[in-house]
Design a protein around this motif. Structure first.
Motif, mmCIF file in Angstrom:
data_model
loop_
_atom_site.group_PDB
_atom_site.id
_atom_site.type_symbol
_atom_site.label_atom_id
_atom_site.label_comp_id
_atom_site.label_asym_id
_atom_site.label_seq_id
_atom_site.Cartn_x
_atom_site.Cartn_y
_atom_site.Cartn_z
ATOM 1 N N HIS A 79 -13.866 -3.082 10.536
ATOM 2 C CA HIS A 79 -13.143 -2.547 9.373
ATOM 3 C C HIS A 79 -13.966 -2.737 8.103
ATOM 4 N N LEU A 80 -14.629 -3.874 8.006
ATOM 5 C CA LEU A 80 -15.468 -4.149 6.834
ATOM 6 C C LEU A 80 -16.583 -3.116 6.723
ATOM 7 N N LEU A 81 -17.076 -2.645 7.851
ATOM 8 C CA LEU A 81 -18.154 -1.656 7.861
ATOM 9 C C LEU A 81 -17.642 -0.222 8.025
ATOM 10 N N GLY A 82 -16.318 -0.049 8.048
ATOM 11 C CA GLY A 82 -15.710 1.276 8.189
ATOM 12 C C GLY A 82 -15.695 2.050 6.878
ATOM 13 N N PRO A 83 -14.928 3.149 6.817
ATOM 14 C CA PRO A 83 -14.921 4.022 5.638
ATOM 15 C C PRO A 83 -14.574 3.335 4.317
ATOM 16 N N THR A 84 -13.760 2.289 4.351
ATOM 17 C CA THR A 84 -13.385 1.611 3.101
ATOM 18 C C THR A 84 -14.282 0.425 2.780
ATOM 19 N N GLY A 85 -15.292 0.181 3.583
ATOM 20 C CA GLY A 85 -16.167 -0.971 3.378
ATOM 21 C C GLY A 85 -16.855 -1.001 2.023
ATOM 22 N N GLY A 86 -17.226 0.155 1.514
ATOM 23 C CA GLY A 86 -17.883 0.201 0.205
ATOM 24 C C GLY A 86 -17.000 -0.327 -0.902
ATOM 25 N N TYR A 87 -15.719 -0.028 -0.826
ATOM 26 C CA TYR A 87 -14.781 -0.542 -1.823
ATOM 27 C C TYR A 87 -14.684 -2.059 -1.705
ATOM 28 N N LEU A 88 -14.630 -2.547 -0.472
ATOM 29 C CA LEU A 88 -14.510 -3.992 -0.263
ATOM 30 C C LEU A 88 -15.704 -4.733 -0.852
ATOM 31 N N LYS A 131 -18.773 8.621 1.711
ATOM 32 C CA LYS A 131 -19.575 9.822 1.956
ATOM 33 C C LYS A 131 -20.380 9.682 3.238
ATOM 34 N N PHE A 132 -21.076 8.570 3.359
ATOM 35 C CA PHE A 132 -21.938 8.391 4.530
ATOM 36 C C PHE A 132 -21.151 8.041 5.792
ATOM 37 N N ALA A 133 -20.078 7.272 5.652
ATOM 38 C CA ALA A 133 -19.288 6.877 6.828
ATOM 39 C C ALA A 133 -18.559 8.064 7.456
ATOM 40 N N LEU A 134 -18.088 8.987 6.627
ATOM 41 C CA LEU A 134 -17.324 10.127 7.139
ATOM 42 C C LEU A 134 -18.106 11.437 7.095
ATOM 43 N N GLY A 135 -19.337 11.393 6.627
ATOM 44 C CA GLY A 135 -20.154 12.601 6.562
ATOM 45 C C GLY A 135 -19.637 13.621 5.565
ATOM 46 N N LEU A 136 -19.089 13.154 4.459
ATOM 47 C CA LEU A 136 -18.537 14.041 3.438
ATOM 48 C C LEU A 136 -19.621 14.448 2.433
ATOM 49 N N THR A 137 -19.344 15.500 1.691
ATOM 50 C CA THR A 137 -20.200 15.825 0.552
ATOM 51 C C THR A 137 -19.834 14.863 -0.572
ATOM 52 N N TRP A 138 -20.699 14.779 -1.578
ATOM 53 C CA TRP A 138 -20.396 13.911 -2.725
ATOM 54 C C TRP A 138 -19.093 14.347 -3.389
ATOM 55 N N TYR A 139 -18.911 15.652 -3.502
ATOM 56 C CA TYR A 139 -17.709 16.183 -4.139
ATOM 57 C C TYR A 139 -16.453 15.779 -3.370
ATOM 58 N N ILE A 192 0.814 -1.215 0.000
ATOM 59 C CA ILE A 192 0.000 0.000 0.000
ATOM 60 C C ILE A 192 0.848 1.265 0.000
ATOM 61 N N VAL A 193 0.202 2.344 -0.462
ATOM 62 C CA VAL A 193 0.721 3.698 -0.330
ATOM 63 C C VAL A 193 -0.361 4.459 0.433
ATOM 64 N N PRO A 194 -0.133 4.780 1.722
ATOM 65 C CA PRO A 194 -1.171 5.440 2.515
ATOM 66 C C PRO A 194 -1.286 6.925 2.157
ATOM 67 N N ILE A 195 -2.341 7.292 1.437
ATOM 68 C CA ILE A 195 -2.497 8.684 0.997
ATOM 69 C C ILE A 195 -3.697 9.376 1.631
ATOM 70 N N GLY A 196 -4.399 8.719 2.522
ATOM 71 C CA GLY A 196 -5.585 9.313 3.138
ATOM 72 C C GLY A 196 -6.462 8.216 3.710
ATOM 73 N N PRO A 197 -7.772 8.449 3.787
ATOM 74 C CA PRO A 197 -8.645 7.438 4.375
ATOM 75 C C PRO A 197 -8.718 6.148 3.548
ATOM 76 N N VAL A 198 -8.387 6.241 2.269
ATOM 77 C CA VAL A 198 -8.390 5.069 1.404
ATOM 78 C C VAL A 198 -7.002 4.937 0.782
ATOM 79 N N PRO A 199 -6.221 3.911 1.171
ATOM 80 C CA PRO A 199 -4.855 3.786 0.638
ATOM 81 C C PRO A 199 -4.847 3.207 -0.778
ATOM 82 N N ILE A 200 -3.775 3.491 -1.507
ATOM 83 C CA ILE A 200 -3.558 2.838 -2.804
ATOM 84 C C ILE A 200 -2.949 1.481 -2.493
ATOM 85 N N SER A 201 -3.552 0.419 -2.990
ATOM 86 C CA SER A 201 -3.024 -0.923 -2.746
ATOM 87 C C SER A 201 -3.033 -1.728 -4.040
#
Length: 183
Positions: free
Chosen positions: A83-92, A137-145, A29-38
């Motif tokens: 972790h499965l239900l955390g911010p990266t869960g949607g990608y999983l 978006k929903f896990a971290l309360g972000l805007t779509w943008y 991985i390359v940790p660049i934020g809440p979602v790392p490049i792996s």
């Protein structure tokens, strides 16, 4: 053992191998934020291309099950339902559909045509991005943008390269009769 049971065993071994490779890719991985490049997406696309839609999705499901029960196979060596239900869960979860889509490209063909493989790979990327950005978006309360900027934009060039590399690998394996079910 009959020929069919050997083929089934061969496919089962490849399915487990691809699940393990996806888990190993989580450590690269390359940790660049809440979602790392792996390297996980590379192995997910490869699982679909190599195993087909059903078994490719099954390999990702096996990987998700391993991480959910506590094996440290998620990005950064994490595991568990949290972790499965955390911010990266949607990608999983999106990865399972991504493998299925890549598998629809025609793993049963002698060599997957470039245009078809790239089109299904692009669809796989869009699916993972849509599921991941929505969950983020929903896990971290972000805007779509902001979810799009944080969870999709930085990954587009890297993931496009991974689709191409996975397609190159499966075409190489097919040409040399190394894919499961080939003689």
């Amino acid at each position: 053992m009959t020929k069919n049971s050997l083929t089934d065993l061969h496919l089962l071994v490849w399915t487990a191998l691809m699940a393990a490779a996806i888990g190993a890719g989580a450590y690269l991985i390359v940790p660049i934020g809440p979602v790392p490049i792996s390297m996980q997406p590379f192995f997910i696309f490869l699982a679909g291309y190599v195993l087909g839609a059903r078994r490719g999705a099954l390999a990702v499901g096996l990987y998700l099950l391993a991480g959910t029960i506590g094996l440290p196979v998620f990005a950064g060596g994490k595991s568990g339902l949290g972790h499965l239900l955390g911010p990266t869960g949607g990608y999983l979860f999106g990865f399972m559909v991504s493998a299925w889509l890549c598998g629809l490209a025609g793993h049963h063909e002698r060599v997957i045509p470039w245009i078809k493989g790239l089109a299904f790979g692009a669809g796989a990327l869009l699916t993972a991005y849509a599921a991941g950005a929505a969950w983020l978006k929903f896990a971290l309360g972000l805007t779509w943008y902001k979810a799009w900027l944080a969870g999709v934009v930085p990954f587009i060039p890297w993931d496009a390269v991974k689709v191409v590399l996975a397609l190159l690998c499966v075409r190489y394996l097919a040409r040399h009769n190394l894919l499961p079910g080939q003689r």
